[in-house]
Design an enzyme around this catalytic site. Structure first.
Site, PDB file in Angstrom:
ATOM      1  CG  HIS A 192      -2.093   1.300   1.034  1.00 63.90           C
ATOM      2  ND1 HIS A 192      -2.635   1.289   1.437  1.00 63.90           N
ATOM      3  CD2 HIS A 192      -1.254   3.089   1.675  1.00 63.90           C
ATOM      4  CE1 HIS A 192      -3.236   2.873   1.340  1.00 63.90           C
ATOM      5  NE2 HIS A 192      -2.894   2.702   2.257  1.00 63.90           N
ATOM      6  CD  GLU A 193       1.811   3.525   3.786  1.00 63.08           C
ATOM      7  OE1 GLU A 193       2.569   5.051   3.304  1.00 63.08           O
ATOM      8  OE2 GLU A 193       0.640   3.875   4.299  1.00 63.08           O
TER       9      GLU A 193
ATOM     10  CG  HIS B 171      -0.199   6.363  -0.594  1.00 62.74           C
ATOM     11  ND1 HIS B 171      -1.142   6.285  -1.457  1.00 62.74           N
ATOM     12  CD2 HIS B 171      -0.232   5.555   0.521  1.00 62.74           C
ATOM     13  CE1 HIS B 171      -2.196   6.238  -0.617  1.00 62.74           C
ATOM     14  NE2 HIS B 171      -1.654   5.734   0.542  1.00 62.74           N
TER      15      HIS B 171
ATOM     16  CD  GLU C  47      -5.014   6.316   2.272  1.00 54.23           C
ATOM     17  OE1 GLU C  47      -4.900   5.448   1.980  1.00 54.23           O
ATOM     18  OE2 GLU C  47      -4.225   7.303   1.807  1.00 54.23           O
TER      19      GLU C  47
HETATM   20 ZN   LIG Z   1      -2.631   5.059   2.467  1.00 53.73          ZN
END
Ligand SMILES: [Zn+2]
Length: 270
Positions: free
Chosen positions: A134-135, A138, A195
């Site tokens: 997830h990170e 981004h 997100e």
């Molecule tokens: Zn996030």
């Protein structure tokens, strides 16, 4: 004057659209890596000197191991999809910091920090891979740079006539966009759409790295159970809600497994 600024802003906007390789969507981003990465790398180094980095423990080694698997999966995916040069300016680094906050982040250019406080929620390697994916997503999708671009447009509107982006201002916009001041040390919240995008891209990368994408929904269930505790915006339940997230991730898991199969991955580590 207002009109001139508006026209200039629109011009910047049109001139600065970049395609996100993971979604195929055109996004507003007029900060090339060459402008952002040096600042990010310096901020990261400063953060590490001001915080307690955990070294040579089993947990620290696990963060590095998962980070390497995730970044190499991202590289494989990008190369297979015609973006072989995409990561050339990245300088991957994975650090564990002794801090009980439930947090993790990846700065532009692949600079990752996990806080020890998130490890109990990760529970193990596959859970770490969920957060790592997830990170990293981004960063790969340039979400921070997009926020900087939006911030610049806002500033162009606010500071009439001052269209030249001087260095101190750029630094300011960077700080506003990333919020990684030495005191704060946390990323500001991303938008709901960013997100959701990071969840989807992260799921795909973790599957290609050989981790079971089914673990993503499990992680967010644990995050939900923990939501009474202290968590920074990145891991708060407000956007999207934990329930939406769990539902999405459950729905997307089969597609992530199918994508991984294209890379010869047929068994997934839980
Ligand atoms: Zn996030």
């Amino acid at each position: 004057m207002r009109k001139i600024i508006l026209v200039f802003a629109l011009f910047l906007g049109v001139a600065a659209c970049k395609t996100n390789p993971f979604t195929g969507k055109k996004v507003l981003n007029f900060y090339p890596n060459s402008q952002i990465f040096p600042t990010a790398f310096a901020q990261y180094d400063q953060f590490l000197t001001e915080n307690k980095v955990v070294e040579n423990t089993a947990d620290a080694k696990m963060i590095t191991k998962v980070g390497q698997r995730i970044s190499s999966a991202a590289e494989r995916w990008l190369t297979a999809n015609g973006y072989s040069g995409y990561l050339k300016d990245y300088k991957w680094e994975y650090n564990l910091v002794n801090d009980e906050t439930v947090n993790a982040w990846c700065m532009p250019g692949g600079k990752i920090v996990f806080y020890t406080g998130i490890l109990p929620i990760c529970k193990g390697e596959a859970g770490i891979a969920v957060v790592m994916g997830h990170e990293v997503a981004h960063a790969l999708a340039d979400h921070g740079a997009q926020r900087m671009s939006a911030g610049t447009l806002q500033q162009l509107g606010a500071v009439a006539g001052n269209v030249a982006i001087q260095d101190p201002e750029k630094r300011n916009i960077f700080n506003q966009a990333y919020g990684v001041g030495s005191q704060v040390g946390v990323m500001l919240p991303f938008s709901r759409s960013h997100e959701t995008e990071a969840d989807r891209i992260g799921l795909q990368i973790m599957a290609i790295a050989g981790y079971d994408p089914g673990e993503a929904a499990e992680l967010w269930k644990r995050m939900k159970a923990n939501s009474g505790g202290e968590a920074p915006p990145e891991f708060m339940s407000t956007h999207p809600s934990n329930d939406t997230r769990i539902k999405n991730l459950t729905e997307w898991a089969p597609a992530a497994r199918a994508e991984a199969k294209k890379f010869g991955v047929t068994s997934f580590q839980k």
